[in-house]
Design an enzyme around this catalytic site. Structure first.
Site: not given
Length: 362
Positions: A46, A208, A211, A217
């Site tokens: 991370e 998109c 997605c 969205c």
């Protein structure tokens, strides 16, 4: 109030279900830090992934784990050894904080990372999102994350206007992240939403059509995905200029003088080349600061290196010194033989300059 809570819960369930179903088919599950999800390995990954792409991090992470397989071994390592294995990743304060955190976990927690977000945040260099990732991905407990990819997904999903670096926008994004994070499969969910931002909801040219949450969205429905999240206000970066001095003894060009940078500031803790400001005479600086007499100076092609807050124009000079004055005055200076360049942690532009110099000898 009851209807609002029901609507929020329904959206959370729908969002998480669709995202996890997509992740099961398309998500990344074989990155090195996925194969053994200990708090130590998740933490290191991370930190490395902050402002750095996965493809860049993978080889660094593998080398880092091979050299420092446990937090105790990282804590026991020298600063030079840690910086050597970080050199090239940039944002070197991350490495210094990583080392300081490892020492604290090793010495004060017997090598065991705390198991709550709040306790993890008390450690050096661990912010709220990194702490959430450790708790969710290594410990399997519900926790919330908000890295750059997640910010982009959520800003588009709810059309949250403004630059994500502002306190008000971040507060709203954290609220939404908390709202949408499910109670189960949190390790998979946190990886899934990061993957969605990296692989589908990209900064430019988002896919998109691929997605899993596109029907919910708001930015896609409005045809405004390119406007979310808001861009950082542009301002011209100031420019600084320095000379980096590639000093070598007369008749011994296979040796160069290295200088260790101070712990703080740019390239903190790394080995670099002696430097001077353009307003100074390099030969005077070398004699006064390093005790060497200059034989000749040759200027070569420069480099423009970009930092977060400024650009650094580097003008390298090849400086030939008298052979009998090759001693060094303190531990921050070392003569480095060509065969040992790899032993030193150097920032990328400095390593490039050193390589170019030695390659010119062939």
């Amino acid at each position: 109030m009851g209807r609002l809570h029901t609507a929020v819960t329904a959206d959370q369930d729908w969002f998480a279900k669709r995202l996890l179903s997509w992740f099961d088919q398309h998500g990344r599950k074989n990155l090195p830090w996925h194969l053994d999800r200990t708090p130590y390995r998740v933490w290191v990954s991370e930190v490395m992934l902050q402002q750095t792409q996965v493809s860049t991090v993978v080889p660094y992470f593998e080398r880092f784990m091979a050299r420092f397989p446990t937090v105790h071994e990282l804590a026991a390592a020298s600063d030079d050894e840690v910086m050597k294995h970080w050199a090239g990743l940039g944002y070197y304060a991350r490495a210094r904080n990583l080392h300081a955190c490892a020492k604290q976990v090793s010495q004060e927690h017997e090598g065991i990372f705390p198991d709550t977000v709040e306790a993890l945040q008390a450690l050096p260099g661990i912010g709220r999102s990194t702490a959430g990732a450790i708790v969710a991905q290594a410990l399997g407990k519900r926790a919330v994350i908000l890295d750059g990819n997640v910010k982009r997904v959520l800003a588009r999903y709810r059309m949250i206007a403004g630059w994500t670096g502002t306190a008000a926008v971040q507060k709203e994004l954290w609220r939404l992240a908390e709202e949408l994070t499910p109670a189960s499969r949190t390790a998979d969910y946190t990886q899934a939403i990061m993957d969605l931002g990296s692989m589908v909801c990209r900064r430019s040219n988002p896919a998109c059509g691929d997605c899993p949450v596109r029907s919910g969205c708001h930015a896609r429905q409005a045809g405004l995905t390119g406007q979310y999240p808001g861009k950082k206000p542009r301002k011209s970066l100031p420019e600084r200029e320095i000379h980096l001095l590639l000093c070598y003894p007369l008749h011994e060009p296979h040796r160069i003088l290295l200088e260790k940078r101070p712990p703080s500031g740019i390239w903190g803790g790394l080995w670099s080349l002696p430097q001077c400001e353009p307003v100074h005479v390099p030969s005077d600086i070398i004699t006064a600061e390093y005790g060497h007499k200059v034989v000749s100076i040759k200027e070569t092609g420069g480099i423009l290196h970009r930092f977060t807050h400024f650009q650094l124009r580097i003008r390298p000079l090849w400086v030939q010194l008298q052979p009998h004055e090759t001693g060094v005055r303190d531990s921050s200076l070392q003569w480095c033989d060509r065969s040992r360049v790899g032993d030193y942690g150097m920032p990328k532009p400095v390593r490039q300059l050193v390589k170019h110099f030695f390659d010119s000898l062939e």
